[in-house]
Design a protein around this motif. Structure first.
Motif, short mmCIF file in Angstrom:
data_model
loop_
_atom_site.label_atom_id
_atom_site.label_comp_id
_atom_site.label_asym_id
_atom_site.label_seq_id
_atom_site.Cartn_x
_atom_site.Cartn_y
_atom_site.Cartn_z
N SER A 1 0.81 -1.22 0.00
CA SER A 1 0.00 0.00 0.00
C SER A 1 0.84 1.27 0.00
CB SER A 1 -0.92 0.01 1.22
OG SER A 1 -0.18 0.24 2.41
N GLY A 2 2.12 1.17 0.32
CA GLY A 2 2.95 2.35 0.45
C GLY A 2 3.25 3.02 -0.87
N ASP A 3 3.18 4.35 -0.91
CA ASP A 3 3.59 5.07 -2.12
C ASP A 3 5.03 5.56 -2.01
OD1 ASP A 3 2.92 6.92 -0.16
OD2 ASP A 3 2.11 8.38 -1.57
N VAL A 4 5.58 5.59 -0.80
CA VAL A 4 7.01 5.81 -0.57
C VAL A 4 7.46 4.76 0.45
CG1 VAL A 4 8.76 7.33 0.44
CG2 VAL A 4 7.00 8.28 -1.07
N ILE A 5 8.54 4.07 0.15
CA ILE A 5 9.06 3.04 1.05
C ILE A 5 10.40 3.51 1.61
CG2 ILE A 5 9.73 0.62 1.31
CD1 ILE A 5 6.78 1.04 0.58
N ILE A 6 10.51 3.50 2.93
CA ILE A 6 11.77 3.87 3.59
C ILE A 6 12.42 2.59 4.08
CG2 ILE A 6 12.85 5.25 5.39
CD1 ILE A 6 9.26 6.00 4.78
N THR A 7 13.47 2.14 3.43
CA THR A 7 14.16 0.93 3.87
C THR A 7 15.28 1.34 4.82
OG1 THR A 7 15.74 0.92 2.02
CG2 THR A 7 13.66 -0.23 1.69
N ILE A 8 15.36 0.66 5.95
CA ILE A 8 16.37 0.97 6.97
C ILE A 8 17.19 -0.29 7.26
CG2 ILE A 8 16.77 1.74 9.34
CD1 ILE A 8 14.13 3.25 9.22
N GLY A 9 18.48 -0.23 6.90
CA GLY A 9 19.37 -1.37 7.15
C GLY A 9 18.99 -2.60 6.38
N ASP B 1 6.21 1.56 -9.49
CA ASP B 1 6.83 2.87 -9.74
C ASP B 1 6.57 3.75 -8.52
OD1 ASP B 1 8.03 5.08 -10.78
OD2 ASP B 1 6.36 5.64 -12.09
N ARG B 2 7.41 3.63 -7.52
CA ARG B 2 7.25 4.42 -6.30
C ARG B 2 8.63 4.75 -5.74
NH1 ARG B 2 4.73 -0.18 -2.16
NH2 ARG B 2 6.18 -1.86 -2.68
N ALA B 3 8.70 5.82 -5.01
CA ALA B 3 9.98 6.28 -4.49
C ALA B 3 10.45 5.41 -3.33
CB ALA B 3 9.87 7.73 -4.03
N ILE B 4 11.75 5.14 -3.31
CA ILE B 4 12.37 4.41 -2.21
C ILE B 4 13.43 5.30 -1.57
CG2 ILE B 4 13.85 2.45 -1.60
CD1 ILE B 4 12.53 0.87 -3.86
N VAL B 5 13.38 5.40 -0.25
CA VAL B 5 14.42 6.09 0.50
C VAL B 5 15.27 5.01 1.17
CG1 VAL B 5 14.94 7.67 2.40
CG2 VAL B 5 12.98 8.12 0.90
N HIS B 6 16.53 4.94 0.79
CA HIS B 6 17.43 3.89 1.26
C HIS B 6 18.31 4.44 2.38
CE1 HIS B 6 20.33 0.50 0.70
NE2 HIS B 6 21.26 1.42 0.89
N VAL B 7 18.13 3.91 3.60
CA VAL B 7 18.91 4.34 4.76
C VAL B 7 19.83 3.19 5.17
CG1 VAL B 7 18.85 5.27 7.10
CG2 VAL B 7 16.96 5.75 5.51
N ASP B 8 21.13 3.39 5.04
CA ASP B 8 22.04 2.29 5.34
C ASP B 8 23.47 2.81 5.47
OD1 ASP B 8 22.63 -0.35 5.90
OD2 ASP B 8 22.89 -0.93 3.81
N VAL B 9 24.35 1.92 5.91
CA VAL B 9 25.78 2.26 5.96
C VAL B 9 26.44 2.09 4.60
CG1 VAL B 9 26.03 1.72 8.39
CG2 VAL B 9 26.34 -0.10 6.70
N MET B 10 25.76 1.39 3.69
CA MET B 10 26.31 1.11 2.37
C MET B 10 25.36 1.59 1.29
SD MET B 10 29.14 -0.47 3.10
CE MET B 10 29.61 -1.24 1.56
N PRO B 11 25.91 2.03 0.14
CA PRO B 11 25.04 2.37 -0.99
C PRO B 11 24.23 1.16 -1.43
CG PRO B 11 27.28 3.16 -1.35
CD PRO B 11 27.34 2.27 -0.15
N ALA B 12 23.10 1.42 -2.04
CA ALA B 12 22.23 0.34 -2.49
C ALA B 12 22.86 -0.42 -3.65
CB ALA B 12 20.88 0.90 -2.93
#
Length: 557
Positions: free
Chosen positions: A272-280, A296-307
């Motif tokens: 259901s999410g239109d923006v997904i925030i992935t953490i670790g 086709d939705r925006a992803i915010v990637h939060v991590d110590v490493m690039p995706a």
């Protein structure tokens, strides 16, 4: 001139002193002629040497130490097959984000290209399954290579490192001293420009959803996530390895765990999410094609490493840096005081479904015992002072989906390689790191015998742990999937094992649960019994095929 300066150090001396300088308290392994000088020097150190019954399990235990402490556990093995037996443990730790360093014996440098006893290009064998793999090929490089291995294992996204120790380097005179690494190494928060763009996407979204991954279950990350969710209102789902990142107080915002197949109620919330925030999050935990395929939705990637960019995982913005510092900086930029109506509705339905499921589980009274009745009883005894280690198999699917924890790294699960046999070695690690806690490991009768020989190690260490074996006489997880694909099973039937007699043969205590009402008393008895306890229980896996069936979202909406 001091006494130390008069005495020349061997390579083995420098290796052991380097381990001590890194704070290593235990090493796990199997000795052999090419590595025995290191074993000898360990006798005179502060480090406890734990002889294991197989190098693979030594690596599992070391990986478990790494997961529980954040500092690299250490495994040690001799040359040739000793090193090759480490590989499954190395790839497991590397996939799971568990810091560990493996030391492997090797023939003398001058003999490594010859066809002699136990010659093996171990560096190349281990390179694909580690972050760092190297050989110490000169007396002056010992400290440098070991220091590089520990730094690789513990930095960024943690993982495995391997160091090959040629016999002549180990026994010969060292031409270096141990190196003391800085303890103040670490990343700061993501850049402010990236933080502001991420905040803009999240604040303007209609129904953003957080997806927690394996790094989110680190205690520091878990604390940061809880602080973030106390300041802004967002729905959350997590992979199996993110277990424990959400507190009990925030449980109403938690949709559940996702992984392996997109058929959970939490998958509907993620969908259901239109923006997904992935953490670790690491794609190995839950393939993007399963939860984001064609979206086709925006992803915010939060991590110590690039995706790792792939067709179904292309973040709109990446917040790279310390996860906890990044979340702290991000929280002040977010302005969401309430859930989206769609998210609130789904969370309410998920909570009702969860309550119904557990109520039904508590009433299941059949024999063999239904896995959900076991889950119900385990949930009741999962107090903050209990650590649970799950093996792979059908048991892990039930534990991963339905057993909830509110403490970071309270439940250890394998999801990167889904390796059989990890539960008992991880329990040994937990009993060392958390000696005053209750430790429960769980496996099926298939996975149990992959590492059951380490029960003798647990007895020798007087490990206070309980290992439960769910018995059905098959590799049920494989069989359930074969039934869905081909309408029949192949290669999954197993013979019987008397777990009580097996335990007693190793000097452990053996118990057997006959009826559902015996579960809680048996667990209480086991936790009160000194030393390792092995509990057998026959389970009814007749419903396990449902774990792999795709469920349409209308099932909970």
């Amino acid at each position: 001139m001091t006494q130390r300066e008069k005495k020349s150090l061997t390579g083995a001396d420098v290796i052991v002193e380097t381990l001590e300088a890194r704070g290593v308290t235990h090493v796990f392994g199997v000795p052999g002629a090419k590595i025995d000088k290191v074993f000898d020097r360990l006798l005179d150190s502060s480090i406890q040497t734990v002889q294991c019954r197989h190098e693979q399990n030594a690596a599992f235990i070391a990986g478990g130490i790494g997961r529980l402490t954040g500092k690299a556990g250490v495994a040690i093995a001799t040359s040739g097959p000793g090193v090759s037996n480490l590989v499954t443990g190395l790839v497991t730790a590397n996939s799971e984000g568990d810091p560990m360093v493996a030391l492997g014996g090797a023939v003398a440098v001058a003999d490594r290209l010859k066809s002699i006893h136990q010659t093996l290009n171990s560096v190349e064998v281990c390179k694909p399954v580690t972050k760092y793999s190297a050989e110490i090929d000169s007396p002056g490089a010992t400290s440098e290579v070991l220091s590089a291995a520990f730094r690789a294992a513990e930095s960024g996204r943690p993982g495995a490192a391997f160091v090959s120790l040629p016999m002549d380097i180990v026994t010969g005179e060292a031409k270096c001293a141990p190196i003391t690494l800085s303890t103040f190494v670490g990343d700061g928060p993501a850049p402010e420009r990236s933080l502001r763009e991420a905040a803009r996407l999240i604040n303007s979204a209609e129904s953003p959803v957080i997806l927690l991954g394996l790094m989110a279950s680190k205690p520091q990350c878990g604390d940061a996530i809880r602080k973030l969710l106390s300041m802004t209102t967002l729905p959350v789902v997590g992979t199996f390895q993110a277990a424990g990142a959400i507190s009990r107080e925030l449980f109403p915002c938690f949709g559940g765990r996702v992984g392996q197949i997109a058929n959970q109620p939490a998958d509907t919330l993620l969908e259901s999410g239109d923006v997904i925030i992935t953490i670790g999050y690491d794609a190995v935990e839950y393939w993007p094609s399963l939860w984001n395929g064609g979206r086709d939705r925006a992803i915010v990637h939060v991590d110590v490493m690039p995706a790792n960019i792939e067709n179904d995982y292309v973040p709109a913005v990446e917040l790279i840096g310390s996860i906890e510092e990044t979340l702290s900086a991000l929280s002040s930029l977010l302005h969401r005081s309430q859930l989206a109506q769609s998210s609130a509705r789904l969370l309410r339905l998920i909570a009702e479904d969860r309550q119904r499921l557990m109520k039904e589980a508590a009433t299941k009274s059949g024999v063999p015992i239904h896995p959900m009745r076991l889950i119900s009883e385990l949930q009741n005894m999962l107090t903050p002072d209990v650590t649970v280690c799950s093996d792979m198999g059908t048991c892990s699917m039930y534990l991963s989906r339905y057993l909830f924890s509110f403490r970071a790294r309270q439940i250890l699960i394998s999801n990167g390689q889904q390796t059989l046999g990890v539960a008992l070695p991880w329990a040994i690690a937990a009993s060392i790191v958390r000696p005053h806690e209750k430790v429960l490991s769980i496996s099926g009768d298939g996975g149990f015998l992959f590492s059951a020989n380490e029960l003798e190690t647990a007895v020798r260490l007087k490990s206070h742990l309980v290992h439960m074996v769910w018995i059905d006489g098959s590799y049920d997880m494989v069989g359930a999937q074969e039934k869905l694909k081909y309408g029949r099973t192949s290669g999954v039937k197993l013979g019987p094992v008397d777990t009580v007699k097996y335990a007693e043969a190793f000097g452990a205590t053996g118990l057997f649960i006959q009826r559902p009402e015996d579960i809680a008393p048996a667990l209480r008895n086991a936790f009160e019994t000194p030393g390792p306890v092995l509990i057998g229980v026959r389970v009814d896996y007749s419903d396990s095929v449902k774990l792999f069936e795709r469920v349409h979202e209308s099932a909970i909406i």
